[in-house]
Design an enzyme around this catalytic site. Structure first.
Site, PDB file in Angstrom:
ATOM      1  N   GLU A  99       5.487  -1.967  12.960  1.00  0.00           N
ATOM      2  CA  GLU A  99       4.156  -1.999  12.349  1.00  0.00           C
ATOM      3  C   GLU A  99       3.015  -1.940  13.354  1.00  0.00           C
ATOM      4  OE1 GLU A  99       4.025  -1.318   9.466  1.00  0.00           O
ATOM      5  OE2 GLU A  99       5.899  -1.953   8.572  1.00  0.00           O
TER       6      GLU A  99
ATOM      7  N   GLU B 157       2.234   5.851   7.598  1.00  0.00           N
ATOM      8  CA  GLU B 157       3.598   5.982   7.072  1.00  0.00           C
ATOM      9  C   GLU B 157       4.358   7.103   7.776  1.00  0.00           C
ATOM     10  OE1 GLU B 157       4.555   3.535   5.285  1.00  0.00           O
ATOM     11  OE2 GLU B 157       2.499   2.817   5.168  1.00  0.00           O
TER      12      GLU B 157
ATOM     13  N   GLY C 209       0.830  -1.204   0.000  1.00  0.00           N
ATOM     14  CA  GLY C 209       0.000   0.000   0.000  1.00  0.00           C
ATOM     15  C   GLY C 209       0.857   1.244   0.000  1.00  0.00           C
TER      16      GLY C 209
ATOM     17  N   ASN D  69       9.895   5.053   3.405  1.00  0.00           N
ATOM     18  CA  ASN D  69      11.251   5.572   3.194  1.00  0.00           C
ATOM     19  C   ASN D  69      11.360   6.945   3.864  1.00  0.00           C
ATOM     20  OD1 ASN D  69      11.541   3.421   1.080  1.00  0.00           O
ATOM     21  ND2 ASN D  69      10.110   4.757  -0.001  1.00  0.00           N
TER      22      ASN D  69
ATOM     23  N   MET E  11       5.176   2.737   1.462  1.00  0.00           N
ATOM     24  CA  MET E  11       6.472   2.414   2.056  1.00  0.00           C
ATOM     25  C   MET E  11       7.072   3.647   2.692  1.00  0.00           C
ATOM     26  SD  MET E  11       8.847   0.414   2.834  1.00  0.00           S
ATOM     27  CE  MET E  11      10.317   0.953   3.706  1.00  0.00           C
TER      28      MET E  11
END
Length: 806
Positions: free
Chosen positions: A273, A251, A214, A218, A216
């Site tokens: 997570e 995120e 979905g 970074n 990421m």
């Protein structure tokens, strides 16, 4: 060093060339061998290498898009969990952190984006542009990112001075404004919550056309699927808008949980997570308090975790990981949802202020470093003076959770009642608990008179005294904060049924009561007829989250009993259950109605269509005939799927043309899912074949197509046959890099069966055709099918008798 699919041209260590360079595909490493042992010290290793820009949705890969009919490409990275090694030789483990200094050369008509701002931009003699990015903070390899392509963007600055941009496809900058507004509010919210300023000067959010996950996280360069970031004010549904908000906040939460403080090894993935899933809801609730996001959490996060963790083949939150193939398989409901749920339970037990203070201390203490679960427990113990490690040990290190049986015993004290509480591990199969595991279970109790008490159940059995008279209802696990189920006596359940009907229970407790009852019934602890009788007490219900959970459970019964002679009676029961709320919602939005009403309207009307209500079906046909773009976004999937399910070739082709012609990813996805609702085996077979082999469905969306087909009883068999016939192609295409896609595909094509022979077939097939990266998923699917078979067999007669009055 780690490396895979890379070709090495030359290398030197402080100018000295190695005698040989050896690569090993099994260990995914490259070794530089020198003639003598190197002394301890600092060296500069220079490597000239090259590698492919692949199409595997991992490493450094290319993604396609269309501009004015021309197909173009962009390059993008996806390194989590172990794919940085596909783009650069490195020590590709979370505990080996480094500062990254990146230079990129790109065509003049493309732009390059990475974790840090551009420090200098040069134009080369050949017209290409050279981007020199500022050095990154010290970080793990999986957080490095670089993207080169054509984008538009919108930008803003947070109240604390962070520059935020949302990069969109060309000509679609306005679709990024909603996510930009969410990000600009989320960053200062987290800065205040954690008492740590966001450490980078900028935050970029990029919509990528082809993306396996979905999104990421970074650091400073977050990548998303288009459907997880872009919002069209006219064509995006409220449900998608809420999902995008959660994803953006999830995120951004990783900038602290995961990036600033990183798990030592993948065993502790839940520290990333589980916490991000938990605090994303804190942020969304802060930004959009009217959404009641925590009530939805109980159904969509907590509830999903309870379902999966009731399987014998579930896994602990903390899983030993020994090989890269094992990492992707634990990016699942347990790491995210159960991890989040036990965090929520602990926060409620300790108190949110204490919990938040401890989180801030934990993050500050381990900033720019790595941590393990005991480090978190230590911070929480310091802040709370509670034995947190002892309380939480079995919740994270062992599989499963308990159900608590509540048995009232005689009490001679006025205005107090005594209860014997017994905990046993809960299995969805209903099997007896063969373990000696004891959990420390926080028991929060609420009564009709408003009395609230908290107990900690630390043994198999215990007796507690609750301040309440004999006539009032008592709800255990108030607000569903504890990660367990509750089994009541018939008398206590009857009292709670009345509380539901009178809406004396909170919406979360109304949701939780029937959720527990349904799960316990599926496991054989309660007749399903009692659950249906409980549901009849919800006819005055108006809360979205409650109906969402009820609808999920009712739909499962529809799938399991669709071929039974009494199925029309189940449809009539469903119609009687949802009719009142559907009539109250109507088809048109009311002035100033809450946003959640749009989702509730779509949900209950969908259930009326599932029940075969002719007026609902006719209304859907009329809305489509009047023009699909005139249908409110919240009702489009309802209309599309209903006309396909109840129509023929013309209706199917109408929705198919929408899927093929729209350039909005959400609309394409909505139409594709609707097509899977067809009852025609030929059309379903053609859809499956063309979707998997043609170009109309992107690789990232093929698992979604299979998942949508899997829930259609008319497609279950043909889907499984297709998978077996093309197993080699599936394995080749989806087992590289983002192998979690393959696990999702295995679930989609197997878990909806409902007979023992089907379970045997699935088990036998994979015994002959091993799939190591999806081994746990296969075992879970087989167990799930056996549970379905047991439920159908045990409840067939009882349900048939109960439903005869409908």
């Amino acid at each position: 060093m780690h490396a895979i699919d890379l070709e090495f041209n030359s290398s030197s260590l402080d100018g000295v060339q190695p005698e040989s360079v050896a690569t090993d595909k099994d260990t995914q490493t490259v070794s530089f061998l020198f003639g003598s042992e190197l002394a301890v010290g600092k060296y500069v290793l220079t490597i000239d290498y090259k590698g492919p820009i692949n199409e595997q949705l991992c490493g450094f890969y290319r993604s396609s898009y269309v501009v004015n009919g021309e197909k173009r490409f962009l390059g993008v990275t996806q390194f989590e969990a172990t794919d940085a090694r596909r783009a650069l030789p490195c020590w590709d483990e979370p505990a080996v952190k480094a500062v990254f200094v990146l230079t990129m050369v790109a065509p003049a008509q493309r732009i390059a984006v990475s974790n840090m701002p551009v420090m200098e931009l040069r134009t080369r003699a050949d017209g290409r542009r050279e981007y020199l990015f500022a050095p990154s903070p010290i970080m793990s390899t999986y957080l490095l990112a670089f993207v080169v392509g054509e984008f538009d963007f919108v930008s803003a600055t947070t109240s604390s001075g962070t520059s935020v941009r949302v990069y969109t496809p060309l000509g679609k900058a306005d679709l990024g404004r909603f996510s930009l507004a969410v990000a600009v509010q989320a960053i200062p919210f987290y800065e205040k919550l954690f008492d740590i300023k966001y450490p980078l000067p900028k935050m970029d959010l990029l919509a990528i056309p082809d993306f396996a996950a979905g999104a990421m996280e970074n650091w400073g360069c977050v990548t998303y699927r288009e459907t997880a970031l872009l919002i069209d004010p006219v064509h995006t549904s409220t449900a998608v808008k809420q999902r995008v908000s959660r994803t953006v906040c999830h995120e951004i939460a990783h900038m602290w949980f995961g990036n600033l403080v990183t798990m030592q090894w993948w065993t502790h993935l839940w520290l990333n997570e589980g916490f991000a899933r938990y605090v994303e809801h804190l942020a969304v609730d802060h930004i959009f308090p009217a959404w009641g996001i925590w009530q939805q959490y109980v159904s969509t996060v907590y509830g999903r975790a309870l379902v999966l963790d009731a399987l014998k083949t579930s896994h602990p939150i903390e899983v030993p990981v020994k090989h890269p193939d094992e990492v992707n398989e634990i990016f699942d409901t347990i790491s995210y949802a159960k991890g989040s749920s036990v965090i929520r339970m602990l926060s409620d037990y300790l108190g949110r202020d204490v919990f938040t203070m401890a989180l801030s201390s934990y993050l500050a203490r381990h900033a720019y470093s790595n941590a393990e679960t005991p480090h978190l427990w230590a911070a929480l113990e310091e802040a709370s003076n509670q034995p947190v490690s002892q309380i939480m040990q079995n919740w994270t290190s062992l599989v499963g959770y308990p159900y608590v049986t509540v048995e009232e015993i005689n009490s001679s004290v006025a205005n107090s009642r005594q209860f014997k509480l017994t905990q046993r591990r809960f299995y969805s199969s209903g099997d007896s608990d063969a373990t000696d595991v004891i959990w420390y279970v926080p028991i929060r109790v609420v009564t009709r008179s408003g009395s609230r008490q908290v107990f900690l159940l630390k043994s198999r059995e215990d007796v507690v005294t609750v301040s309440a008279d004999g006539s009032e209802w008592i709800k255990f696990n108030a607000e569903q904060t504890g990660f367990y189920r509750v089994l009541y006596s018939t008398r206590m359940l009857d009292q709670l049924k009345d509380a539901v009907e009178k809406q004396e229970l909170s919406s979360t407790d109304r949701l939780g009561l029937q959720s527990d009852a349904y799960a316990l019934s599926c496991a054989g602890h309660l007749p399903m007829a009692q659950v249906l009788d409980l549901w009849t007490r919800y006819k005055h219900e108006t809360d979205l989250s409650v109906w969402l959970d009820i609808a999920t459970n009712v739909e499962e019964l529809h799938k399991l009993f669709a071929e039974e002679p009494f199925y029309p009676h189940l449809q009539r029961f469903t119609k009687s259950l949802f009719e009142k709320v559907a009539q109250g919602m109507g088809w048109e939005a009311k002035p100033q109605e809450p946003e959640n009403d749009a989702m509730l309207r779509s949900l209950v009307l969908s259930m009326m269509a599932r029940a075969g209500d002719e007026q609902t079906v006719t209304k859907c046909r009329n809305l489509l005939t009047a023009g699909w773009k005139q249908i409110p976004a919240d009702l489009r999937y309802l209309v599309f799927s209903t006309v396909v399910e109840n129509g023929g070739e013309i209706e199917f082709e109408t929705i198919q043309s929408i899927m093929l012609s729209t350039d909005l990813a959400e609309e394409k996805r909505r139409a594709m899912r609707a097509l899977t609702c067809s009852t025609d085996p030929i059309r379903l077979s053609d859809l499956l074949s063309s979707g998997m082999t043609g170009t109309d469905v992107r690789d990232q969306d093929k698992p979604l197509l299979l998942s949508a087909l899997g829930v259609n009883p008319k497609a279950t068999g043909l889907l499984w046959r297709y998978f077996k016939e093309h197993f080699g192609e599936f394995k080749e295409k989806f087992s590289k890099g983002q192998s979690f896609l393959l696990s999702g595909i295995v679930s989609a094509v197997t878990e909806h069966f409902k007979t023992e022979s089907d379970a045997d077939d699935v088990s036998s097939f994979f015994s002959a055709n091993p799939l190591p990266s999806a081994d746990r998923t296969i075992r879970q699917s087989v167990e799930q099918v056996r549970c379905h078979a047991k439920l159908v067999s045990s409840e067939r007669v009882g349900l048939s008798e109960y439903l005869q009055t409908y």
